[in-house]
Design a protein around this motif. Sequence first.
Motif, PDB file in Angstrom:
ATOM      1  N   ALA A  90       0.808  -1.227   0.000  1.00 42.76           N
ATOM      2  CA  ALA A  90       0.000   0.000   0.000  1.00 42.76           C
ATOM      3  C   ALA A  90       0.839   1.275   0.000  1.00 42.76           C
ATOM      4  O   ALA A  90       0.287   2.374   0.026  1.00 42.76           O
ATOM      5  CB  ALA A  90      -0.929   0.003   1.216  1.00 42.76           C
ATOM      6  N   CYS A  91       2.144   1.148  -0.066  1.00 46.73           N
ATOM      7  CA  CYS A  91       3.006   2.333  -0.012  1.00 46.73           C
ATOM      8  C   CYS A  91       2.604   3.337  -1.091  1.00 46.73           C
ATOM      9  O   CYS A  91       2.572   3.000  -2.279  1.00 46.73           O
ATOM     10  CB  CYS A  91       4.471   1.939  -0.179  1.00 46.73           C
ATOM     11  N   PRO A  92       2.296   4.565  -0.697  1.00 43.56           N
ATOM     12  CA  PRO A  92       1.856   5.567  -1.669  1.00 43.56           C
ATOM     13  C   PRO A  92       3.004   6.250  -2.411  1.00 43.56           C
ATOM     14  O   PRO A  92       2.762   7.070  -3.292  1.00 43.56           O
ATOM     15  CB  PRO A  92       1.105   6.570  -0.797  1.00 43.56           C
ATOM     16  N   PHE A  93       4.238   5.908  -2.058  1.00 46.33           N
ATOM     17  CA  PHE A  93       5.408   6.511  -2.691  1.00 46.33           C
ATOM     18  C   PHE A  93       6.099   5.464  -3.576  1.00 46.33           C
ATOM     19  O   PHE A  93       5.971   4.270  -3.330  1.00 46.33           O
ATOM     20  CB  PHE A  93       6.374   7.045  -1.627  1.00 46.33           C
ATOM     21  N   PRO A  94       6.849   5.900  -4.575  1.00 50.22           N
ATOM     22  CA  PRO A  94       7.506   4.953  -5.493  1.00 50.22           C
ATOM     23  C   PRO A  94       8.741   4.309  -4.842  1.00 50.22           C
ATOM     24  O   PRO A  94       9.882   4.676  -5.135  1.00 50.22           O
ATOM     25  CB  PRO A  94       7.874   5.831  -6.693  1.00 50.22           C
ATOM     26  N   LYS A 101      16.866   4.998   2.859  1.00 51.05           N
ATOM     27  CA  LYS A 101      16.928   6.041   3.888  1.00 51.05           C
ATOM     28  C   LYS A 101      15.907   7.158   3.646  1.00 51.05           C
ATOM     29  O   LYS A 101      15.659   7.971   4.522  1.00 51.05           O
ATOM     30  CB  LYS A 101      18.331   6.635   3.972  1.00 51.05           C
ATOM     31  N   GLN A 102      15.299   7.181   2.475  1.00 49.74           N
ATOM     32  CA  GLN A 102      14.341   8.231   2.143  1.00 49.74           C
ATOM     33  C   GLN A 102      12.900   7.871   2.491  1.00 49.74           C
ATOM     34  O   GLN A 102      12.039   8.733   2.518  1.00 49.74           O
ATOM     35  CB  GLN A 102      14.409   8.554   0.645  1.00 49.74           C
ATOM     36  N   LEU A 103      12.648   6.599   2.746  1.00 44.95           N
ATOM     37  CA  LEU A 103      11.277   6.145   2.960  1.00 44.95           C
ATOM     38  C   LEU A 103      11.192   5.377   4.274  1.00 44.95           C
ATOM     39  O   LEU A 103      11.992   4.473   4.524  1.00 44.95           O
ATOM     40  CB  LEU A 103      10.851   5.255   1.788  1.00 44.95           C
ATOM     41  N   HIS A 104      10.232   5.763   5.092  1.00 45.17           N
ATOM     42  CA  HIS A 104      10.052   5.157   6.415  1.00 45.17           C
ATOM     43  C   HIS A 104       8.584   4.858   6.660  1.00 45.17           C
ATOM     44  O   HIS A 104       7.704   5.529   6.120  1.00 45.17           O
ATOM     45  CB  HIS A 104      10.553   6.110   7.500  1.00 45.17           C
ATOM     46  N   VAL A 105       8.355   3.864   7.506  1.00 51.20           N
ATOM     47  CA  VAL A 105       7.008   3.550   7.948  1.00 51.20           C
ATOM     48  C   VAL A 105       6.997   3.603   9.468  1.00 51.20           C
ATOM     49  O   VAL A 105       7.837   2.988  10.121  1.00 51.20           O
ATOM     50  CB  VAL A 105       6.543   2.160   7.471  1.00 51.20           C
ATOM     51  N   THR A 106       6.058   4.356  10.005  1.00 53.50           N
ATOM     52  CA  THR A 106       5.820   4.346  11.444  1.00 53.50           C
ATOM     53  C   THR A 106       4.608   3.463  11.672  1.00 53.50           C
ATOM     54  O   THR A 106       3.539   3.699  11.108  1.00 53.50           O
ATOM     55  CB  THR A 106       5.545   5.763  11.988  1.00 53.50           C
ATOM     56  N   TYR A 107       4.812   2.413  12.458  1.00 50.24           N
ATOM     57  CA  TYR A 107       3.735   1.483  12.799  1.00 50.24           C
ATOM     58  C   TYR A 107       3.100   1.965  14.097  1.00 50.24           C
ATOM     59  O   TYR A 107       3.796   2.339  15.038  1.00 50.24           O
ATOM     60  CB  TYR A 107       4.293   0.073  13.006  1.00 50.24           C
ATOM     61  N   PHE A 108       1.768   1.946  14.150  1.00 54.70           N
ATOM     62  CA  PHE A 108       1.022   2.381  15.321  1.00 54.70           C
ATOM     63  C   PHE A 108       0.310   1.200  15.977  1.00 54.70           C
ATOM     64  O   PHE A 108      -0.108   0.270  15.281  1.00 54.70           O
ATOM     65  CB  PHE A 108      -0.046   3.415  14.934  1.00 54.70           C
ATOM     66  N   SER A 109       0.128   1.290  17.275  1.00 54.53           N
ATOM     67  CA  SER A 109      -0.580   0.234  17.999  1.00 54.53           C
ATOM     68  C   SER A 109      -2.063   0.221  17.670  1.00 54.53           C
ATOM     69  O   SER A 109      -2.712  -0.818  17.770  1.00 54.53           O
ATOM     70  CB  SER A 109      -0.387   0.404  19.510  1.00 54.53           C
ATOM     71  N   ASP A 110      -2.589   1.360  17.290  1.00 53.07           N
ATOM     72  CA  ASP A 110      -4.022   1.503  17.001  1.00 53.07           C
ATOM     73  C   ASP A 110      -4.197   2.362  15.762  1.00 53.07           C
ATOM     74  O   ASP A 110      -3.283   3.093  15.373  1.00 53.07           O
ATOM     75  CB  ASP A 110      -4.727   2.185  18.185  1.00 53.07           C
ATOM     76  N   PRO A 111      -5.379   2.321  15.152  1.00 50.71           N
ATOM     77  CA  PRO A 111      -5.625   3.198  14.006  1.00 50.71           C
ATOM     78  C   PRO A 111      -5.497   4.669  14.403  1.00 50.71           C
ATOM     79  O   PRO A 111      -5.832   5.045  15.527  1.00 50.71           O
ATOM     80  CB  PRO A 111      -7.071   2.878  13.609  1.00 50.71           C
ATOM     81  N   VAL A 112      -4.985   5.462  13.495  1.00 52.36           N
ATOM     82  CA  VAL A 112      -4.923   6.914  13.683  1.00 52.36           C
ATOM     83  C   VAL A 112      -5.622   7.553  12.494  1.00 52.36           C
ATOM     84  O   VAL A 112      -5.628   7.002  11.396  1.00 52.36           O
ATOM     85  CB  VAL A 112      -3.469   7.433  13.812  1.00 52.36           C
ATOM     86  N   ASP A 113      -6.211   8.713  12.724  1.00 53.77           N
ATOM     87  CA  ASP A 113      -6.896   9.379  11.623  1.00 53.77           C
ATOM     88  C   ASP A 113      -6.194  10.683  11.275  1.00 53.77           C
ATOM     89  O   ASP A 113      -5.335  11.165  12.011  1.00 53.77           O
ATOM     90  CB  ASP A 113      -8.375   9.612  11.937  1.00 53.77           C
ATOM     91  N   ALA A 114      -6.569  11.242  10.149  1.00 51.40           N
ATOM     92  CA  ALA A 114      -5.939  12.463   9.653  1.00 51.40           C
ATOM     93  C   ALA A 114      -6.104  13.625  10.620  1.00 51.40           C
ATOM     94  O   ALA A 114      -5.250  14.515  10.675  1.00 51.40           O
ATOM     95  CB  ALA A 114      -6.512  12.812   8.283  1.00 51.40           C
ATOM     96  N   GLU A 115      -7.175  13.622  11.391  1.00 51.66           N
ATOM     97  CA  GLU A 115      -7.421  14.706  12.339  1.00 51.66           C
ATOM     98  C   GLU A 115      -6.262  14.859  13.341  1.00 51.66           C
ATOM     99  O   GLU A 115      -5.928  15.959  13.750  1.00 51.66           O
ATOM    100  CB  GLU A 115      -8.729  14.439  13.087  1.00 51.66           C
ATOM    101  N   ARG A 116      -5.656  13.757  13.711  1.00 49.02           N
ATOM    102  CA  ARG A 116      -4.525  13.778  14.641  1.00 49.02           C
ATOM    103  C   ARG A 116      -3.392  14.674  14.117  1.00 49.02           C
ATOM    104  O   ARG A 116      -2.676  15.306  14.868  1.00 49.02           O
ATOM    105  CB  ARG A 116      -4.009  12.359  14.854  1.00 49.02           C
TER     106      ARG A 116
END
Length: 182
Positions: A90-94, A101-116
Motif C-alpha cells: 500500500a506504499c503511496p510513494f515509489p 533512507k528516504q522512505l520510512h514507515v511508522t507502525y502504530f498500535s491503534d488506528p490513527v486518523d488524519a485529524e490527529r
Amino acid sequence: MTTKYAALLRGINVGGAKKVPMAELRTLMEGLGHGDVRTYLQSGNAAFSSAHGDEESLAAELSTAIEQRFGFGVGVLVRDHRYLKAVREACPFPAAELEAKQLHVTYFSDPVDAERFASVEPAAFLPEEFRLGDRALYLYAPDGLGRSKLGEVLARPRMLKGVLATTRNWNTVVKLEELTGV
C-alpha cells in the motif's frame, strides 16, 4: 496452525540505553514457546512463529518478559505477515525508485486518523511528505530521517498521544515481510 509474526521493539539499543542483545532476545522468545525466532539488526526486530495468541496478547507477553529479564519496559508491537505485506504493497510513494533512507514507515498500535495530524501544514515541509495507512504512517524524507523536519514534527508526543509508535526504514519494512513470509 502457526502464524508468522514480526515483533517490533521500540527504543532499544539506541545510544547505549535499554540494551537488549539479540541473542538473548531470541532465547527469551524461544522460552515463551515461539518457534523459528530470528532477529534483524540490533534495533529490535524479530520474526517468529506462534500457534497461540493474537497480536496484542503476544506483544503484551513479550513486553512483560523483556521487563522481567532486562529490568526496563519496552513498547512492543506484533504484526503478522499478512499485515506487513499489505503495508508494503500500500506504499503511496515509489519505493522502488527511492533509497531506503528516504522512505520510512511508522507502525502504530491503534488506528490513527488524519485529524490527529491536522495541525501539520504539508506545504511547509515540501519536498518531504507523509501519508496515512492502516495503523501506519508513510514518510518520504529525501535527506533521510535524521535531517527530516517533518519527521521531527510527526514524532512529537502530542501527535502520538495514546498510541505506541515505532519507525522503520524501507529496507527493514521489506525484510520483516520477507522474514515472516518464509
